[in-house]
Design a protein around this motif. Structure first.
Motif, PDB file in Angstrom:
ATOM      1  N   PRO A  52      -8.080 -10.982  -0.580  1.00  0.00           N
ATOM      2  CA  PRO A  52      -8.778  -9.742  -0.186  1.00  0.00           C
ATOM      3  C   PRO A  52      -9.267  -9.777   1.269  1.00  0.00           C
ATOM      4  O   PRO A  52      -9.188  -8.771   1.979  1.00  0.00           O
ATOM      5  N   ALA A  53      -9.723 -10.932   1.714  1.00  0.00           N
ATOM      6  CA  ALA A  53     -10.180 -11.040   3.112  1.00  0.00           C
ATOM      7  C   ALA A  53      -8.993 -10.879   4.067  1.00  0.00           C
ATOM      8  O   ALA A  53      -9.097 -10.238   5.110  1.00  0.00           O
ATOM      9  N   ARG A  54      -7.858 -11.456   3.696  1.00  0.00           N
ATOM     10  CA  ARG A  54      -6.647 -11.289   4.509  1.00  0.00           C
ATOM     11  C   ARG A  54      -6.267  -9.808   4.591  1.00  0.00           C
ATOM     12  O   ARG A  54      -5.889  -9.298   5.645  1.00  0.00           O
ATOM     13  N   ALA A  55      -6.366  -9.128   3.449  1.00  0.00           N
ATOM     14  CA  ALA A  55      -6.014  -7.706   3.418  1.00  0.00           C
ATOM     15  C   ALA A  55      -6.911  -6.915   4.364  1.00  0.00           C
ATOM     16  O   ALA A  55      -6.437  -6.105   5.172  1.00  0.00           O
ATOM     17  N   ALA A  56      -8.208  -7.181   4.304  1.00  0.00           N
ATOM     18  CA  ALA A  56      -9.154  -6.452   5.156  1.00  0.00           C
ATOM     19  C   ALA A  56      -8.871  -6.734   6.632  1.00  0.00           C
ATOM     20  O   ALA A  56      -8.911  -5.840   7.476  1.00  0.00           O
ATOM     21  N   LEU A  67     -13.508  -2.390   4.288  1.00  0.00           N
ATOM     22  CA  LEU A  67     -12.168  -2.745   3.816  1.00  0.00           C
ATOM     23  C   LEU A  67     -12.238  -3.973   2.900  1.00  0.00           C
ATOM     24  O   LEU A  67     -11.514  -4.055   1.909  1.00  0.00           O
ATOM     25  N   THR A  68     -13.133  -4.903   3.242  1.00  0.00           N
ATOM     26  CA  THR A  68     -13.281  -6.094   2.400  1.00  0.00           C
ATOM     27  C   THR A  68     -13.777  -5.696   1.003  1.00  0.00           C
ATOM     28  O   THR A  68     -13.263  -6.177  -0.012  1.00  0.00           O
ATOM     29  N   GLU A  69     -14.732  -4.789   0.986  1.00  0.00           N
ATOM     30  CA  GLU A  69     -15.260  -4.341  -0.314  1.00  0.00           C
ATOM     31  C   GLU A  69     -14.142  -3.687  -1.157  1.00  0.00           C
ATOM     32  O   GLU A  69     -13.975  -3.992  -2.333  1.00  0.00           O
ATOM     33  N   TYR A  70     -13.356  -2.821  -0.527  1.00  0.00           N
ATOM     34  CA  TYR A  70     -12.280  -2.148  -1.275  1.00  0.00           C
ATOM     35  C   TYR A  70     -11.242  -3.153  -1.768  1.00  0.00           C
ATOM     36  O   TYR A  70     -10.780  -3.088  -2.909  1.00  0.00           O
ATOM     37  N   ALA A  71     -10.890  -4.091  -0.887  1.00  0.00           N
ATOM     38  CA  ALA A  71      -9.860  -5.063  -1.266  1.00  0.00           C
ATOM     39  C   ALA A  71     -10.377  -5.965  -2.394  1.00  0.00           C
ATOM     40  O   ALA A  71      -9.634  -6.282  -3.329  1.00  0.00           O
ATOM     41  N   ARG A  72     -11.656  -6.339  -2.325  1.00  0.00           N
ATOM     42  CA  ARG A  72     -12.213  -7.178  -3.398  1.00  0.00           C
ATOM     43  C   ARG A  72     -12.151  -6.448  -4.733  1.00  0.00           C
ATOM     44  O   ARG A  72     -11.762  -7.009  -5.750  1.00  0.00           O
ATOM     45  N   LYS A  73     -12.550  -5.159  -4.698  1.00  0.00           N
ATOM     46  CA  LYS A  73     -12.526  -4.398  -5.945  1.00  0.00           C
ATOM     47  C   LYS A  73     -11.085  -4.236  -6.439  1.00  0.00           C
ATOM     48  O   LYS A  73     -10.795  -4.419  -7.623  1.00  0.00           O
ATOM     49  N   ALA A  74     -10.183  -3.896  -5.541  1.00  0.00           N
ATOM     50  CA  ALA A  74      -8.785  -3.649  -5.933  1.00  0.00           C
ATOM     51  C   ALA A  74      -8.159  -4.907  -6.529  1.00  0.00           C
ATOM     52  O   ALA A  74      -7.591  -4.873  -7.627  1.00  0.00           O
ATOM     53  N   MET A 113       0.068  -3.559  -5.678  1.00  0.00           N
ATOM     54  CA  MET A 113      -0.467  -4.192  -4.459  1.00  0.00           C
ATOM     55  C   MET A 113      -1.104  -3.141  -3.552  1.00  0.00           C
ATOM     56  O   MET A 113      -2.090  -3.411  -2.875  1.00  0.00           O
ATOM     57  N   ALA A 114      -0.516  -1.931  -3.524  1.00  0.00           N
ATOM     58  CA  ALA A 114      -1.091  -0.869  -2.695  1.00  0.00           C
ATOM     59  C   ALA A 114      -1.865   0.154  -3.518  1.00  0.00           C
ATOM     60  O   ALA A 114      -2.872   0.684  -3.055  1.00  0.00           O
ATOM     61  N   TYR A 140      -9.470   3.812  -3.039  1.00  0.00           N
ATOM     62  CA  TYR A 140     -10.657   3.539  -2.218  1.00  0.00           C
ATOM     63  C   TYR A 140     -10.456   4.070  -0.803  1.00  0.00           C
ATOM     64  O   TYR A 140     -11.373   4.626  -0.193  1.00  0.00           O
ATOM     65  N   LEU A 141      -9.241   3.865  -0.276  1.00  0.00           N
ATOM     66  CA  LEU A 141      -8.953   4.342   1.083  1.00  0.00           C
ATOM     67  C   LEU A 141      -9.024   5.861   1.134  1.00  0.00           C
ATOM     68  O   LEU A 141      -9.592   6.438   2.057  1.00  0.00           O
ATOM     69  N   ILE A 142      -8.460   6.533   0.119  1.00  0.00           N
ATOM     70  CA  ILE A 142      -8.465   8.002   0.123  1.00  0.00           C
ATOM     71  C   ILE A 142      -9.887   8.530  -0.020  1.00  0.00           C
ATOM     72  O   ILE A 142     -10.300   9.447   0.702  1.00  0.00           O
ATOM     73  N   THR A 143     -10.656   7.951  -0.920  1.00  0.00           N
ATOM     74  CA  THR A 143     -12.034   8.404  -1.132  1.00  0.00           C
ATOM     75  C   THR A 143     -12.847   8.259   0.160  1.00  0.00           C
ATOM     76  O   THR A 143     -13.550   9.189   0.568  1.00  0.00           O
ATOM     77  N   ALA A 144     -12.709   7.095   0.820  1.00  0.00           N
ATOM     78  CA  ALA A 144     -13.452   6.876   2.066  1.00  0.00           C
ATOM     79  C   ALA A 144     -12.923   7.787   3.166  1.00  0.00           C
ATOM     80  O   ALA A 144     -13.715   8.347   3.951  1.00  0.00           O
TER      81      ALA A 144
END
Ligand code: PLP
Length: 491
Positions: free
Chosen positions: A51-55, A70-77, A111-112, A118-122
Motif C-alpha cells: 500500500p505504501a508503494r502504491a501511494a 493515497l496511503t489511507e485509500y491504498a491501505r483500505k483497498a 488491483m485497481a 476511494y479515488l472517485i469519491t475524493a
C-alpha cells in the motif's frame, strides 16, 4: 500534474480526469509528462509495503492527492486482499509468476477496482461535483464483478453492470447475479459483449441520455480501463515486482526484466509500458493474445484490422477486437501527436483498419504472439506437470506465448509472467485441461480441482454456492437505456 487528451489539447487535474472518465473530445486522458523514478526513489520504495508503494507511485501522477490520503485509500483497498496483493513466485525455468488475483473477486481487475471508489469519491469532493455518480459498466466477465465489489454501498454512487447473457462463464455469472449492496444493479443482456459495450458507449456520448440521467440527479463515470484512475494503480505492481526481484537477490538494480502480459483491452500491459517510461529497467513487453489476435498482428505488421471473425474462447476476458487503450500507445508512438491519433481513430471507425509506421511500432519495445485453444490447454497441462502450478486460461495464454517467444529468440532476460486470474474462476476448463475430465457443475469442478492441485480453495467460491440470486433481470439490447433509468428511479 495535468492531463491532456489523446485526441486534442486540454489541461485538467488528475481529480477531474478521474471524475470525467473520458475527455470531451472522445479521447483518453494521459499525463502531460511522465514522472521519473530514480535510484533514490527506488531505495526508499523497496523498504515499503505494497500500500505504501502504491501511494508513492500514485502521488507522482496525482499531486492533487496527498501521500497521506493515497496511503489511507491504498491501505483500505488492499486490506481486502488475501495476504500479499501482488506476490511473485519462481518457476522451474527461472521465470516468475506475478499473481494479481488475491483480491475479493479473484481477478487482476481488483488491483485497481478496490482503489478506484476511494479515488472517485475524493476526486468528486476536490472538483466540487454536486450530482451523484453513476458508474455504468459493460463487462465480458471480470470487470463487472470487481467494480460491483468495489463500489457497493459507496456513498453517493450507484453502479449498473450489463453482461452478455451467453458470454460469461458460469462462475462469473454467479459472482455478479448474487451481488449484495444497496446501490448495485446487474442485468444480463440478450446480445454479446459488443452489443453491451456499444449500448453503454451510446449512453456516455448521447446528449439526450446524459440529460435524462442528470434529471435523476446523476452524472456518469466509467470503471473501465479508459479511466485514468483505473490505469494508474496498475503501474504500481510492475515497479513493486521489480523491487521484489532486487530484494530477493534475483537481479541487481539496473538489470532488465521482461514482462509477458495476457492482453485484451491493452490496459494491463500499457501500465507496464508507462512504468518503463518512468525509468524502470524493462526489456521487452510481450503482449499475449488468444485467437482474437488483432494485437499480435498490430505489433508484427503495424496494421490494426478489426474486420475479422470474432471468436468466443475459454479466456473470455481477452475476447475483444477493439483494444481501447492502444490509443494511448499510439499517442506516445507518434511523439504525442493528437491529430495523428484522432485521424487513426476516425479511420478505424470508418474503415475498420488503420496502419502505422512499423519502425515506430518496433521502437516501443513490444513483442507479441498468440495461442490458440489447443495450445493453451496443452500449456496448462505441461505447466502443471513441470511446476506443480495450475494456470487459469488467460495466464495459460501468456505462458504459451512466452514459451514461443523463448524458442524464437533465445532471450535470456529474466521474465515475469503476469497471472491475471485464479484458476478457480474457471474451474471446469482448468480441470479439463489437467485431467481430460469435464465436470459441468462449477462447484463440483472447483472441489475436484482442489483435490487434484491442492491449491487453496478461496472462501468466496464456497460462499457463492449458497448465495441467493438477487439480480435475475435479462433485458433486450434495445432496452438497456430504459433499464438504466428504471434502476436509478427511486420510488
Ligand atoms: C481483463 C483481463 C485480461 C485483459 O486485460 P487488459 O487490461 O484488458 O488487456 C486478462 N486476463 C484476465 C483474467 C482479465 O480479467
Amino acid at each position: 500534474m495535468l492531463y491532456t487528451s489523446t485526441r486534442g489539447k486540454c489541461a485538467v487535474s488528475a481529480a477531474q480526469a478521474i471524475v470525467n472518465g473520458i475527455a470531451a473530445d472522445g479521447g483518453l486522458y494521459v499525463p502531460e509528462t511522465f514522472p521519473t523514478f530514480t535510484k533514490e526513489d527506488f531505495d526508499r520504495f523497496s523498504a515499503m509495503d505494497y500500500p505504501a508503494r502504491a501511494a508513492f507511485v500514485l502521488n507522482k501522477f496525482m499531486d492533487d492527492f496527498s501521500v497521506e490520503e493515497l496511503t489511507e485509500y491504498a491501505r483500505k483497498a488492499y486490506s481486502r486482499f488475501d495476504g500479499e496483493p501482488a506476490p511473485l513466485c519462481k518457476l522451474q525455468d527461472g521465470s516468475f509468476m506475478l499473481e494479481l488475483w488475491h483480491g475479493p473477486t479473484l481477478a487482476f481487475k481488483d488491483m485497481a477496482l478496490t482503489l478506484l471508489p476511494y479515488l472517485i469519491t475524493a476526486a468528486r469532493k476536490k472538483t466540487g461535483a454536486k450530482d451523484k455518480t453513476l458508474i455504468l459498466v459493460a463487462t465480458s466477465g471480470d470487470t463487472g464483478k470487481a467494480a460491483l465489489e468495489g463500489f457497493k454501498d459507496v456513498e453517493d454512487t450507484e453502479i449498473i453492470v450489463f453482461f452478455p447473457d451467453q458470454g460469461v462463464s458460469k462462475m462469473q455469472r454467479l459472482q455478479m447475479v448474487t451481488q449484495t449492496g444497496s446501490n448495485v444493479h446487474v442485468a444480463a443482456i440478450k446480445g454479446n459483449f459488443d452489443d453491451a459495450q456499444s449500448a453503454v458507449k451510446a449512453i456516455f456520448t448521447g446528449s439526450d441520455c446524459i440529460k435524462a440521467i442528470k434529471e435523476k440527479g446523476y452524472s456518469l463515470s466509467s470503471a473501465n480501463s479508459i479511466n485514468w484512475g483505473r490505469l494508474a494503480p496498475q503501474i504500481v505492481y510492475y515497479i513493486s515486482a521489480y523491487a521484489d526481484l532486487v530484494e530477493s537477490g534475483e537481479i541487481e538494480y539496473g538489470d532488465k526484466v521482461n514482462f509477458t502480459v495476457p492482453s485484451g483491452n491493452f490496459g494491463n500491459i500499457l501500465a507496464a509500458y508507462y512504468a518503463k517510461k518512468m525509468g524502470l529497467p524493462v526489456g521487452r513487453l510481450i503482449c499475449a493474445s488468444n485467437v482474437n489476435n488483432v494485437l499480435t498482428d498490430f505489433f508484427n505488421e503495424g496494421r490494426y484490422d478489426i474486420d475479422r471473425e470474432f471468436f468466443k474462447t475459454k479466456s473470455p476476458s481477452m475476447d475483444i477486437l477493439i483494444s481501447s487503450n492502444l490509443e494511448r500507445l499510439l499517442f506516445e508512438m507518434s511523439g504525442r501527436d493528437e491529430k495523428f491519433v484522432a485521424r487513426k481513430m476516425a479511420e478505424l471507425k470508418e474503415n475498420k483498419v488503420y496502419s502505422v509506421d512499423k519502425k515506430k511500432v518496433d521502437a516501443c519495445g513490444f513483442a507479441a504472439g498468440f495461442a490458440d485453444e489447443d495450445e493453451t490447454r496443452e500449456t496448462t497441462f505441461n505447466f502443471f506437470e513441470l511446476n506443480d502450478y495450475a494456470l487459469d486460461p488467460h495466464t495459460a495464454v501468456a505462458a504459451a506465448v512466452y514459451s514461443d517467444y523463448l524458442a524464437g529468440t533465445g532471450d535470456e532476460t529474466p521474465c515475469v509472467i503476469v497471472s491475471t486470474a485464479s484458476p478457480y474462476k474457471f474451474p471446469q476448463d482448468v480441470y479439463f485441461a489437467l485431467t481430460d475430465d469435464y465436470e459441468e457443475d462449477p462447484f463440483k469442478a472447483a472441489v475436484k480441482l482442489f483435490e487434484y492441485t491442492a491449491l487453496e480453495l478461496p472462501q468466496s467460491i464456497e460462499k457463492l454456492k449458497t448465495s441467493p440470486v438477487l439480480h435475475p433481470d435479462v433485458v433486450g439490447k434495445e432496452d438497456i437505456f430504459d433499464a438504466v433509468i428504471k434502476f436509478i428511479t427511486k420510488e
